[in-house]
Motif scaffolding. Structure first.
Motif, PDB file in Angstrom:
ATOM      1  N   PRO A  24      47.555  46.497  43.487  1.00  0.00           N
ATOM      2  CA  PRO A  24      48.024  47.384  42.636  1.00  0.00           C
ATOM      3  C   PRO A  24      46.081  47.684  42.904  1.00  0.00           C
ATOM      4  CG  PRO A  24      47.306  45.188  41.412  1.00  0.00           C
ATOM      5  CD  PRO A  24      48.062  44.369  42.641  1.00  0.00           C
ATOM      6  N   THR A  25      45.939  49.125  43.194  1.00  0.00           N
ATOM      7  CA  THR A  25      44.927  50.093  43.491  1.00  0.00           C
ATOM      8  C   THR A  25      44.359  49.871  42.139  1.00  0.00           C
ATOM      9  OG1 THR A  25      45.803  51.729  43.270  1.00  0.00           O
ATOM     10  CG2 THR A  25      45.435  50.927  45.273  1.00  0.00           C
ATOM     11  N   ARG A  26      44.278  49.449  41.194  1.00  0.00           N
ATOM     12  CA  ARG A  26      44.097  49.652  39.748  1.00  0.00           C
ATOM     13  C   ARG A  26      43.912  48.637  38.878  1.00  0.00           C
ATOM     14  NH1 ARG A  26      45.049  55.475  36.284  1.00  0.00           N
ATOM     15  NH2 ARG A  26      43.560  54.309  35.610  1.00  0.00           N
ATOM     16  N   GLU A  27      42.829  48.725  38.751  1.00  0.00           N
ATOM     17  CA  GLU A  27      43.218  46.648  38.029  1.00  0.00           C
ATOM     18  C   GLU A  27      43.093  47.351  36.063  1.00  0.00           C
ATOM     19  OE1 GLU A  27      39.979  44.397  40.275  1.00  0.00           O
ATOM     20  OE2 GLU A  27      39.381  45.422  39.215  1.00  0.00           O
ATOM     21  N   PRO A  28      43.475  46.328  35.474  1.00  0.00           N
ATOM     22  CA  PRO A  28      43.519  46.466  34.533  1.00  0.00           C
ATOM     23  C   PRO A  28      42.721  46.962  33.278  1.00  0.00           C
ATOM     24  CG  PRO A  28      44.489  44.113  34.433  1.00  0.00           C
ATOM     25  CD  PRO A  28      44.091  44.833  35.456  1.00  0.00           C
ATOM     26  N   TRP A  29      42.825  47.948  32.467  1.00  0.00           N
ATOM     27  CA  TRP A  29      41.071  47.992  31.726  1.00  0.00           C
ATOM     28  C   TRP A  29      40.807  46.840  30.778  1.00  0.00           C
ATOM     29  CZ3 TRP A  29      40.174  47.991  26.627  1.00  0.00           C
ATOM     30  CH2 TRP A  29      38.345  48.605  26.270  1.00  0.00           C
ATOM     31  N   VAL A  30      39.799  46.411  31.426  1.00  0.00           N
ATOM     32  CA  VAL A  30      39.213  44.982  29.627  1.00  0.00           C
ATOM     33  C   VAL A  30      38.534  45.676  29.558  1.00  0.00           C
ATOM     34  CG1 VAL A  30      39.144  42.751  29.570  1.00  0.00           C
ATOM     35  CG2 VAL A  30      41.009  43.080  31.790  1.00  0.00           C
ATOM     36  N   SER A  31      38.161  45.306  27.910  1.00  0.00           N
ATOM     37  CA  SER A  31      37.153  45.790  27.024  1.00  0.00           C
ATOM     38  C   SER A  31      36.323  45.292  27.520  1.00  0.00           C
ATOM     39  CB  SER A  31      37.414  45.408  24.785  1.00  0.00           C
ATOM     40  OG  SER A  31      37.427  44.098  25.668  1.00  0.00           O
ATOM     41  N   PRO A  32      34.671  44.954  27.591  1.00  0.00           N
ATOM     42  CA  PRO A  32      33.452  44.187  27.667  1.00  0.00           C
ATOM     43  C   PRO A  32      33.141  43.548  26.499  1.00  0.00           C
ATOM     44  CG  PRO A  32      33.395  46.899  28.031  1.00  0.00           C
ATOM     45  CD  PRO A  32      34.662  46.734  27.750  1.00  0.00           C
ATOM     46  N   VAL A  53      37.425  38.472  31.856  1.00  0.00           N
ATOM     47  CA  VAL A  53      37.250  39.575  32.625  1.00  0.00           C
ATOM     48  C   VAL A  53      37.143  39.319  34.691  1.00  0.00           C
ATOM     49  CG1 VAL A  53      35.689  41.175  33.345  1.00  0.00           C
ATOM     50  CG2 VAL A  53      36.130  40.949  30.971  1.00  0.00           C
ATOM     51  N   PHE A  54      36.925  38.173  34.669  1.00  0.00           N
ATOM     52  CA  PHE A  54      36.915  38.085  36.016  1.00  0.00           C
ATOM     53  C   PHE A  54      38.502  37.316  36.889  1.00  0.00           C
ATOM     54  CE2 PHE A  54      32.563  37.003  35.556  1.00  0.00           C
ATOM     55  CZ  PHE A  54      32.058  36.788  36.956  1.00  0.00           C
ATOM     56  N   ASP A  55      39.013  37.116  35.884  1.00  0.00           N
ATOM     57  CA  ASP A  55      40.578  37.039  36.229  1.00  0.00           C
ATOM     58  C   ASP A  55      41.492  38.157  36.543  1.00  0.00           C
ATOM     59  OD1 ASP A  55      40.259  34.320  36.799  1.00  0.00           O
ATOM     60  OD2 ASP A  55      40.772  33.888  34.513  1.00  0.00           O
ATOM     61  N   LEU A  56      41.001  38.852  35.514  1.00  0.00           N
ATOM     62  CA  LEU A  56      42.013  40.295  35.048  1.00  0.00           C
ATOM     63  C   LEU A  56      41.174  41.341  35.902  1.00  0.00           C
ATOM     64  CD1 LEU A  56      42.325  40.418  31.231  1.00  0.00           C
ATOM     65  CD2 LEU A  56      44.218  39.871  33.364  1.00  0.00           C
ATOM     66  N   GLN A  57      39.824  40.757  37.301  1.00  0.00           N
ATOM     67  CA  GLN A  57      39.722  42.250  37.166  1.00  0.00           C
ATOM     68  C   GLN A  57      38.876  42.115  38.740  1.00  0.00           C
ATOM     69  OE1 GLN A  57      37.150  43.977  34.408  1.00  0.00           O
ATOM     70  NE2 GLN A  57      38.309  45.385  33.992  1.00  0.00           N
ATOM     71  N   PRO A  58      38.932  40.916  39.420  1.00  0.00           N
ATOM     72  CA  PRO A  58      38.700  40.323  40.554  1.00  0.00           C
ATOM     73  C   PRO A  58      37.657  41.021  41.227  1.00  0.00           C
ATOM     74  CG  PRO A  58      40.993  40.233  41.011  1.00  0.00           C
ATOM     75  CD  PRO A  58      40.886  40.578  39.504  1.00  0.00           C
ATOM     76  N   LEU A  59      38.671  42.744  41.698  1.00  0.00           N
ATOM     77  CA  LEU A  59      37.687  43.936  42.683  1.00  0.00           C
ATOM     78  C   LEU A  59      37.373  44.500  42.688  1.00  0.00           C
ATOM     79  CD1 LEU A  59      41.036  44.668  44.017  1.00  0.00           C
ATOM     80  CD2 LEU A  59      39.579  43.131  45.227  1.00  0.00           C
ATOM     81  N   THR A  60      36.715  44.784  41.003  1.00  0.00           N
ATOM     82  CA  THR A  60      35.737  45.742  40.416  1.00  0.00           C
ATOM     83  C   THR A  60      34.076  45.210  40.759  1.00  0.00           C
ATOM     84  OG1 THR A  60      37.240  46.207  38.763  1.00  0.00           O
ATOM     85  CG2 THR A  60      34.977  46.325  37.870  1.00  0.00           C
TER      86      THR A  60
END
Length: 99
Positions: A24-32, A53-60
Protein backbone atom coordinates in the motif's frame (compact mmCIF):
# COMPACT_ATOMS: atom_id res chain seq x y z
CA UNK A 1 -10.51 -36.89 -20.50
CA UNK A 2 -6.80 -37.27 -19.70
CA UNK A 3 -5.98 -34.35 -22.02
CA UNK A 4 -8.42 -32.05 -20.21
CA UNK A 5 -6.92 -33.04 -16.87
CA UNK A 6 -3.35 -32.52 -18.13
CA UNK A 7 -4.18 -29.10 -19.56
CA UNK A 8 -5.88 -28.02 -16.35
CA UNK A 9 -2.82 -29.14 -14.35
CA UNK A 10 -0.37 -27.46 -16.72
CA UNK A 11 -2.23 -24.18 -17.02
CA UNK A 12 -1.17 -22.65 -13.68
CA UNK A 13 2.51 -23.36 -14.28
CA UNK A 14 2.25 -21.96 -17.79
CA UNK A 15 1.05 -18.68 -16.33
CA UNK A 16 4.10 -18.36 -14.10
CA UNK A 17 4.20 -17.41 -10.45
CA UNK A 18 1.46 -15.23 -9.04
CA UNK A 19 2.19 -11.49 -9.07
CA UNK A 20 3.79 -10.12 -5.91
CA UNK A 21 1.50 -8.60 -3.35
CA UNK A 22 1.23 -4.86 -3.79
CA UNK A 23 2.49 -2.66 -1.01
CA UNK A 24 0.00 0.00 0.00
CA UNK A 25 1.21 3.48 -0.82
CA UNK A 26 -0.73 5.06 2.02
CA UNK A 27 -0.32 4.12 5.63
CA UNK A 28 -3.25 4.19 8.05
CA UNK A 29 -3.82 7.42 9.92
CA UNK A 30 -2.88 7.19 13.58
CA UNK A 31 -3.53 9.95 16.06
CA UNK A 32 -0.24 11.40 17.32
CA UNK A 33 0.87 10.09 20.72
CA UNK A 34 0.75 12.44 23.66
CA UNK A 35 3.86 14.52 24.26
CA UNK A 36 6.08 12.98 26.89
CA UNK A 37 6.90 15.42 29.68
CA UNK A 38 9.38 13.21 31.53
CA UNK A 39 6.90 12.02 34.19
CA UNK A 40 7.92 8.47 35.18
CA UNK A 41 4.32 7.29 35.57
CA UNK A 42 3.49 8.08 31.94
CA UNK A 43 6.59 6.55 30.34
CA UNK A 44 5.21 3.07 29.63
CA UNK A 45 1.97 4.46 28.20
CA UNK A 46 3.76 6.89 25.91
CA UNK A 47 6.22 4.22 24.71
CA UNK A 48 3.30 1.89 23.97
CA UNK A 49 1.62 4.62 21.93
CA UNK A 50 4.82 5.33 20.01
CA UNK A 51 5.31 1.60 19.44
CA UNK A 52 1.89 1.43 17.76
CA UNK A 53 2.79 4.35 15.52
CA UNK A 54 6.05 2.63 14.55
CA UNK A 55 4.16 -0.58 13.73
CA UNK A 56 1.36 1.07 11.74
CA UNK A 57 3.36 3.75 9.92
CA UNK A 58 6.79 2.30 9.08
CA UNK A 59 7.25 4.44 5.96
CA UNK A 60 6.36 7.81 7.48
CA UNK A 61 9.55 8.42 9.45
CA UNK A 62 12.45 10.07 7.64
CA UNK A 63 14.69 11.21 10.51
CA UNK A 64 17.44 8.72 11.52
CA UNK A 65 16.34 9.06 15.16
CA UNK A 66 12.87 7.83 14.28
CA UNK A 67 13.80 5.43 11.48
CA UNK A 68 13.48 2.47 13.86
CA UNK A 69 11.89 1.92 17.24
CA UNK A 70 15.30 0.90 18.65
CA UNK A 71 16.84 4.24 17.57
CA UNK A 72 13.91 6.10 19.09
CA UNK A 73 14.20 4.27 22.44
CA UNK A 74 17.97 4.90 22.48
CA UNK A 75 17.43 8.65 22.01
CA UNK A 76 14.65 8.74 24.61
CA UNK A 77 16.99 7.03 27.08
CA UNK A 78 19.72 9.60 26.45
CA UNK A 79 17.31 12.41 27.29
CA UNK A 80 15.15 10.96 30.07
CA UNK A 81 16.91 7.94 31.64
CA UNK A 82 19.33 9.47 34.12
CA UNK A 83 20.27 7.60 37.29
CA UNK A 84 19.35 9.24 40.54
CA UNK A 85 22.50 10.48 42.28
CA UNK A 86 23.70 12.44 45.27
CA UNK A 87 21.29 14.52 47.30
CA UNK A 88 18.37 13.61 45.04
CA UNK A 89 18.91 9.92 45.83
CA UNK A 90 19.09 10.67 49.55
CA UNK A 91 15.91 12.77 49.40
CA UNK A 92 14.05 9.97 47.64
CA UNK A 93 15.23 7.37 50.16
CA UNK A 94 14.12 9.51 53.10
CA UNK A 95 10.71 10.11 51.53
CA UNK A 96 9.78 6.40 51.38
CA UNK A 97 6.79 5.53 53.51
CA UNK A 98 5.23 2.17 54.27
CA UNK A 99 1.50 1.97 53.66
Amino acid sequence: MFVDWAVSQAAPSALGPPPPATVPTREPWVSPPETYDGHLGKCKTVLLQYGLVFDLQPLTRQDPVTSTYANFIHEMSKVFDHPVQGQDAARRLFSFRQN
